[in-house]
Motif scaffolding. Structure first.
Motif, PDB file in Angstrom:
ATOM      1  N   PRO A  25       0.678  -1.192   0.008  1.00  0.00           N
ATOM      2  CA  PRO A  25       0.024  -0.067   0.074  1.00  0.00           C
ATOM      3  C   PRO A  25       0.874   1.181   0.021  1.00  0.00           C
ATOM      4  O   PRO A  25       1.879   1.166   0.694  1.00  0.00           O
ATOM      5  N   VAL A  26       0.208   2.252  -0.818  1.00  0.00           N
ATOM      6  CA  VAL A  26       1.066   3.409  -0.897  1.00  0.00           C
ATOM      7  C   VAL A  26       0.468   4.744   0.069  1.00  0.00           C
ATOM      8  O   VAL A  26       1.024   5.718   0.106  1.00  0.00           O
ATOM      9  N   ASN A  27      -0.623   4.331   0.544  1.00  0.00           N
ATOM     10  CA  ASN A  27      -1.336   5.362   1.513  1.00  0.00           C
ATOM     11  C   ASN A  27      -2.228   4.823   2.315  1.00  0.00           C
ATOM     12  O   ASN A  27      -2.290   3.506   2.363  1.00  0.00           O
TER      13      ASN A  27
ATOM     14  N   HIS B  44      -5.368   2.623   1.217  1.00  0.00           N
ATOM     15  CA  HIS B  44      -5.021   1.383   0.721  1.00  0.00           C
ATOM     16  C   HIS B  44      -4.690   0.538   1.961  1.00  0.00           C
ATOM     17  O   HIS B  44      -5.450  -0.547   1.634  1.00  0.00           O
ATOM     18  N   ARG B  45      -4.106   0.918   2.808  1.00  0.00           N
ATOM     19  CA  ARG B  45      -4.029   0.104   4.161  1.00  0.00           C
ATOM     20  C   ARG B  45      -5.196  -0.478   4.793  1.00  0.00           C
ATOM     21  O   ARG B  45      -5.354  -1.374   5.332  1.00  0.00           O
ATOM     22  N   ALA B  46      -6.080   0.710   4.935  1.00  0.00           N
ATOM     23  CA  ALA B  46      -7.302   0.376   5.487  1.00  0.00           C
ATOM     24  C   ALA B  46      -8.107  -0.692   4.994  1.00  0.00           C
ATOM     25  O   ALA B  46      -9.092  -1.384   5.386  1.00  0.00           O
ATOM     26  N   MET B  47      -8.188  -0.387   3.564  1.00  0.00           N
ATOM     27  CA  MET B  47      -8.805  -1.464   2.571  1.00  0.00           C
ATOM     28  C   MET B  47      -8.230  -2.808   2.884  1.00  0.00           C
ATOM     29  O   MET B  47      -9.016  -3.906   2.772  1.00  0.00           O
ATOM     30  N   LYS B  48      -7.170  -2.681   2.718  1.00  0.00           N
ATOM     31  CA  LYS B  48      -6.429  -4.292   2.928  1.00  0.00           C
ATOM     32  C   LYS B  48      -6.704  -4.834   4.297  1.00  0.00           C
ATOM     33  O   LYS B  48      -6.862  -6.066   4.504  1.00  0.00           O
ATOM     34  N   VAL B  49      -7.036  -3.996   5.293  1.00  0.00           N
ATOM     35  CA  VAL B  49      -7.391  -4.672   6.552  1.00  0.00           C
ATOM     36  C   VAL B  49      -8.787  -5.354   6.394  1.00  0.00           C
ATOM     37  O   VAL B  49      -9.023  -6.645   6.703  1.00  0.00           O
ATOM     38  N   LEU B  50      -9.658  -4.502   5.784  1.00  0.00           N
ATOM     39  CA  LEU B  50     -10.830  -5.147   5.480  1.00  0.00           C
ATOM     40  C   LEU B  50     -10.953  -6.537   4.534  1.00  0.00           C
ATOM     41  O   LEU B  50     -11.497  -7.482   5.143  1.00  0.00           O
ATOM     42  N   ALA B  51     -10.023  -6.627   3.732  1.00  0.00           N
ATOM     43  CA  ALA B  51      -9.948  -7.764   2.924  1.00  0.00           C
ATOM     44  C   ALA B  51      -9.264  -8.747   3.646  1.00  0.00           C
ATOM     45  O   ALA B  51      -9.619  -9.955   3.515  1.00  0.00           O
TER      46      ALA B  51
ATOM     47  N   GLY C 230      -3.809 -14.833   4.605  1.00  0.00           N
ATOM     48  CA  GLY C 230      -2.508 -14.792   3.910  1.00  0.00           C
ATOM     49  C   GLY C 230      -2.316 -13.215   3.119  1.00  0.00           C
ATOM     50  O   GLY C 230      -1.505 -13.192   2.326  1.00  0.00           O
ATOM     51  N   ILE C 231      -3.273 -12.381   3.502  1.00  0.00           N
ATOM     52  CA  ILE C 231      -3.140 -10.995   3.040  1.00  0.00           C
ATOM     53  C   ILE C 231      -2.409  -9.974   3.962  1.00  0.00           C
ATOM     54  O   ILE C 231      -1.668  -9.143   3.602  1.00  0.00           O
ATOM     55  N   MET C 232      -2.751 -10.149   5.249  1.00  0.00           N
ATOM     56  CA  MET C 232      -2.165  -9.308   6.068  1.00  0.00           C
ATOM     57  C   MET C 232      -1.837  -9.965   7.480  1.00  0.00           C
ATOM     58  O   MET C 232      -2.927 -10.588   7.986  1.00  0.00           O
ATOM     59  N   ALA C 233      -0.706  -9.807   8.149  1.00  0.00           N
ATOM     60  CA  ALA C 233      -0.692 -10.315   9.353  1.00  0.00           C
ATOM     61  C   ALA C 233      -1.226  -9.609  10.409  1.00  0.00           C
ATOM     62  O   ALA C 233      -1.343  -8.297  10.377  1.00  0.00           O
ATOM     63  N   ASN C 234      -1.295 -10.308  11.660  1.00  0.00           N
ATOM     64  CA  ASN C 234      -2.130  -9.571  12.818  1.00  0.00           C
ATOM     65  C   ASN C 234      -1.356  -8.463  13.060  1.00  0.00           C
ATOM     66  O   ASN C 234      -1.991  -7.418  13.533  1.00  0.00           O
ATOM     67  N   ASP C 235      -0.113  -8.367  13.323  1.00  0.00           N
ATOM     68  CA  ASP C 235       0.869  -7.500  13.761  1.00  0.00           C
ATOM     69  C   ASP C 235       0.776  -6.355  12.919  1.00  0.00           C
ATOM     70  O   ASP C 235       0.657  -4.966  13.145  1.00  0.00           O
ATOM     71  N   GLU C 236       0.557  -6.649  11.316  1.00  0.00           N
ATOM     72  CA  GLU C 236       0.387  -5.443  10.904  1.00  0.00           C
ATOM     73  C   GLU C 236      -0.924  -4.729  10.644  1.00  0.00           C
ATOM     74  O   GLU C 236      -0.988  -3.393  10.609  1.00  0.00           O
ATOM     75  N   ARG C 237      -1.870  -5.489  10.907  1.00  0.00           N
ATOM     76  CA  ARG C 237      -3.234  -5.131  11.090  1.00  0.00           C
ATOM     77  C   ARG C 237      -3.374  -4.088  12.302  1.00  0.00           C
ATOM     78  O   ARG C 237      -4.000  -2.963  12.285  1.00  0.00           O
TER      79      ARG C 237
END
Length: 357
Positions: A215-217, A220-227, A233-240
């Protein structure tokens, strides 16, 4: 305060909570149809604020704005009737306005158009129908299955889709939004659609896309959380958890969030973005993401955000959001209002009177 509940478990509970509310929350005007809908009027930054918060007024605005768009434009848009269809079931879906717009999207799924943005339309149709199926019947409609199957024929080898770029952030500007919308739709699709061979192959490509295209903004990061709440396998819990912390840091002193601060977008009209003002999309979207990710509704920062929504509703029922592209129609106000409604539902808010200003 860090979320104490497993995010996937919380997402399921939140979904159950929303469905329960469908039977008791307001359905706005049950008789609104394509024939009698009245356009709620333009999105204006100087529209007066309501004296008292009204959830039913918000729903009525969303219904009329979406139906009027359908009647006038006879097409679908990320800022209008797409957002309507993944929001309306949170209130009630067995109403004429929902049925009319749902039928129109089913028709589009069965009769895809040959346009220069066909990949964008294919992904949005499939994702929104799947989200709507999951929130209403819990069954995969044949038109939804057909739409989902179609997106894999348009997916690039790198896992993305060639997305419509009209410099209209956050939904019509880059491929990342499309990949997250595809992931959400496939992840929530009923009847274990994600376990079909085609979906498994496509999801693996989606995972590869996210690995190779970070993600570049903040949006992006928030949408990736929802996904990530629906596809492993999209986002580790620490990243979330880091995204949650960073979103909370962006909360403004008045309790709201501003959409412009979630991105790094440049306007087409040469004007400066407004980074200082809270708005409907920024506040509603962030609250919805935070609640979906497990932040308790009792969290003081969540309560401040809800207070902002309840004190900044306009007379028509909408929450204004300035276009990030150019001053004019400010159509992002419609999807901003949809996210505000989702946030209010996620926090258990109804039509209890609340003085606004």
């Amino acid at each position: 305060m860090e979320p104490e509940m497993n995010c996937r478990t919380h997402s399921l509970l939140l979904g159950f909570f929303v469905l329960c509310l469908a039977g008791i929350l307001f359905s706005a005007d049950r008789t609104m149809t394509l024939e009698n809908v009245v356009d709620p009027g333009p999105n204006k930054p100087d529209e007066p604020y309501r004296k008292e918060f009204s959830f039913s007024a918000a729903v009525r605005f969303m219904d009329s704005a979406s139906l009027a768009w359908q009647k006038k434009r006879k097409c679908f848009a990320c800022h209008s009737n797409y957002a309507f269809l993944f929001t309306r079931p949170a209130i009630a879906h067995n109403v004429p306005v929902h049925n009319a717009i749902r039928s129109a999207l089913e028709h589009l799924a069965e009769n895809p158009r040959k346009t220069h943005y066909r990949a964008t339309e294919a992904v949005m149709v499939a994702s929104v129908l799947a989200q709507n199926d999951a929130a209403t019947t819990g069954k995969l409609h044949p038109a939804t299955r057909k739409a989902l199957d179609r997106i894999w024929t348009l997916q690039r080898e790198d896992g993305g889709w060639t997305w419509q770029n009209d410099n209209a952030p956050p939904s019509e500007i880059d491929d990342h939004y499309g990949v997250t919308m595809a992931a959400i739709g496939v992840g929530v699709a009923p009847e274990h659609y994600s376990e079909t061979p085609e979906a498994k192959n496509g999801i693996e490509k989606i995972r590869r896309y996210f690995r190779n295209n970070p993600p570049v903004n903040m949006h992006h990061r928030a949408m990736k959380v929802l996904a990530s709440l629906h596809v492993d396998g999209i986002m580790a819990n620490d990243e979330r958890q880091q995204v949650i912390r960073d979103l909370l840091i962006l909360q403004k002193s008045d309790g709201g969030w501003g959409l412009a601060t979630l991105g790094n977008w440049k306007r087409s009209d040469g004007k400066e973005q407004d980074y200082g003002t809270s708005d409907g999309y920024g506040t509603g979207f962030v609250l919805y993401v935070l609640r979906s990710a497990g932040v308790p509704m009792e969290d003081p920062r969540i309560r401040r955000g809800i207070a902002w929504l309840k004190t900044h509703q306009r007379a028509s029922g909408r929450w204004f959001t300035r276009s990030l592209r150019k001053d004019g129609e400010h159509s992002i106000t419609c999807s901003g209002t949809a996210y505000a409604i989702l946030a209010l539902v996620a926090c258990g808010e109804t039509d209890a009177p609340s003085r606004t200003r």
